[in-house]
Design an enzyme around this catalytic site. Structure first.
Site, PDB file in Angstrom:
ATOM      1  CG  HIS A  77      -2.067  -0.927   1.137  1.00  0.00           C
ATOM      2  ND1 HIS A  77      -3.132  -0.892   1.993  1.00  0.00           N
ATOM      3  CD2 HIS A  77      -2.333  -1.922   0.252  1.00  0.00           C
ATOM      4  CE1 HIS A  77      -4.009  -1.819   1.644  1.00  0.00           C
ATOM      5  NE2 HIS A  77      -3.538  -2.474   0.599  1.00  0.00           N
ATOM      6  CE1 TYR A 204      -4.971   3.399   9.202  1.00  0.00           C
ATOM      7  CE2 TYR A 204      -5.445   3.338  11.559  1.00  0.00           C
ATOM      8  CZ  TYR A 204      -4.744   2.872  10.464  1.00  0.00           C
ATOM      9  OH  TYR A 204      -3.802   1.877  10.630  1.00  0.00           O
ATOM     10  N   PRO A 297      -3.613  -0.438  19.065  1.00  0.00           N
ATOM     11  CG  PRO A 297      -5.505  -1.662  18.474  1.00  0.00           C
ATOM     12  CD  PRO A 297      -4.819  -1.055  19.643  1.00  0.00           C
ATOM     13  CE  LYS A 301       4.387   2.585  13.575  1.00  0.00           C
ATOM     14  NZ  LYS A 301       4.986   2.236  12.332  1.00  0.00           N
ATOM     15  CE1 TYR A 387      -1.022   3.431   9.968  1.00  0.00           C
ATOM     16  CE2 TYR A 387       0.203   2.390   8.192  1.00  0.00           C
ATOM     17  CZ  TYR A 387      -0.908   2.427   9.018  1.00  0.00           C
ATOM     18  OH  TYR A 387      -1.878   1.466   8.909  1.00  0.00           O
TER      19      TYR A 387
END
Ligand code: RFL
Ligand code: PHB
Length: 393
Positions: A77, A204, A297, A301, A387
């Site tokens: 991604h 998200y 979560p 990570k 991220y």
């Protein structure tokens, strides 16, 4: 009953990703280890947990011969979508920082590791009980346990790796030390569904009803989460209610986007907390992964941190065992904790930005932060760097 005594170089407590990968990295250096696991082999293989691998995790797994299926079946991604009412923004990590992430479930990582360790003749003890650590502050530490047949056993080693997750006994074998802990006032309701994902990359979503996440496991399996009250009973939500709430929070109908529902195959509720224990080493005992730290979560990570820990620990243990050189081993805790704290902060930051806590002032701050992260290159770059993960040292 007499105790059977075995000897190895590194006794690894815990057969999750941290313990399995450590045994693999040590074997590549010619270091012998034994993996001890309380659960059965089938239970460990079936556990559904994390889903996102950072670039550095993928690079490491590939470098050590575990990348073939990941390259075939994993899904690279470029970034993620961040959403708040009426707005969905794509953050392209590749454009921003030249790094990406991969969708490849922890279940798959575990399966690849177990297959590689089996092919290599790794010694495992599954379904053990009564694990106890002894003499960790000497150069002859050992572990005692009862094996699956009920035989008491003793495993002598040069060093012990405590990879036994948040509830294992290793952390408790370090006297003193400091712990930092934060429990968040919300939980995640996670589902796995046999339906093609309704998105190409993860969404998200901030919503007045609470956070939602659309993730995935493959072209035919979706993984989705809803923010719920801690202690929510998964059985108290019907499938229709789950899909309706996901559709609302993820913006079904917004700009023509649709969420496709499908059969739900798994439901679970996860508590959310941050936890760090320091130091991660005491004498000949070294903690790695969830045994030393837990993150909520939201930043994806947990698994990546476990991988980063063992990437540091394997060369440290190799030098200790082969050359009796403790320099890397002595530096392990401080070096590992720098990354742990960066990830702990990022996970807290993502969690705090995206979850509703009922405070109207904080709600405005969250929306302001989301507008900044999605409109400023500096804001987006900070999120992307964290991220997609910093390179391993
Ligand atoms: P693990 O995977 O917990 O493995 C530890 C292993 O140690 C065993 N064990 C013992 N063995 C011998 N003797 C004893 N006395 C023992 N006590 C325990 C356990 O049975 C287990 O097999 O830790 P590890 O290897 O450090 O790996 C860390 C990751 O598993 C973890 O960080 C992530 O899965 C966290 N996590 C998630 N992270 C994400 O990034 N995204 C997610 O969506 C996500 N979902 C999750 C999660 C963790 C969960 N847990 C721990 C409740 C969902 C769940 C349910
Ligand atoms: C998952 O796919 O399980 C997942 C993905 C991203 C997260 C957490 C969980 O931040």
């Amino acid at each position: 009953m007499s105790t059977d005594t075995l000897r190895t170089e590194v006794a690894i407590i815990g057969g999750g990703p941290a313990g399995l990968l450590l045994s693999h990295l040590l074997a590549a250096e010619g270091i012998d280890s034994v993996v001890l696991e309380t659960r059965s082999r089938d239970y460990v293989a079936a556990r559904i947990r994390a889903g996102i691998l950072e670039q550095s995790s993928v690079d490491l797994l590939t470098d050590v011969g575990l990348g073939a299926r990941l390259a075939r079946e994993g899904d690279q991604h470029r970034g993620i979508y961040l959403q708040f009412p009426e707005e969905r923004h794509h953050l392209d990590f590749v454009d921003l920082i030249g790094r990406s992430v991969w969708v490849y479930g922890q279940t798959e990582v575990t399966a690849d590791l177990v297959a590689a360790r089996d092919a290599d003749g790794q010694q495992f003890f599954y379904s053990i009980s009564d694990t106890a650590l002894h003499d960790v502050d000497t150069d002859r530490p050992y572990v005692t346990f009862t094996d699956a047949d009920g035989t008491p056993r003793r495993l002598d080693a040069v060093a012990i790796a405590g990879c036994d997750g948040s509830f294992g006994p290793s952390r408790g074998a370090i006297p003193g030390g400091t712990t930092w802990e934060k429990t968040y006032p919300y939980a995640w309701f996670g589902i796995l569904a046999d339906v093609a994902p309704s998105t190409d990359e993860l969404i998200y979503a901030w919503h007045p009803n609470g956070f939602a996440l659309h993730s995935m496991r493959s072209e035919t399996v979706s993984r989705l989460y809803l923010q719920v009250e801690p202690g929510t009973d998964p059985a108290s939500w019907s499938d229709d209610r789950i899909w309706d709430e996901l559709a609302t929070r993820l913006g079904h109908g917004q700009d023509g986007w649709e969420l496709t529902a499908g059969p739900i195959t798994d439901k679970s509720v996860l508590p959310m907390r941050s936890y760090v224990h320091a130091p991660m080493q005491y004498g000949r005992l070294f903690l790695a992964g969830d045994a030393a730290h837990i993150v909520p979560p939201t930043g994806a990570k947990g698994l990546n941190l476990a991988i980063a820990d063992v990437a540091l620990l394997a060369p440290a243990l190799t030098d200790l065992v082969r050359k009796n050189d403790a320099r890397l081993a002595d530096a392990y805790s401080d070096t590992a904790l720098r990354r742990v704290w960066r990830c702990t902060h990022f996970s807290w930051w993502m969690t705090t930005m995206l979850h509703r806590n009922g405070d109207p002032f904080e709600e405005q701050l969250q929306l302001s932060q989301l507008r900044w992260v999605t409109s400023s290159e500096a804001g987006a770059t900070g999120l992307a760097e964290n991220y997609a993960g910093l390179p391993f040292a």
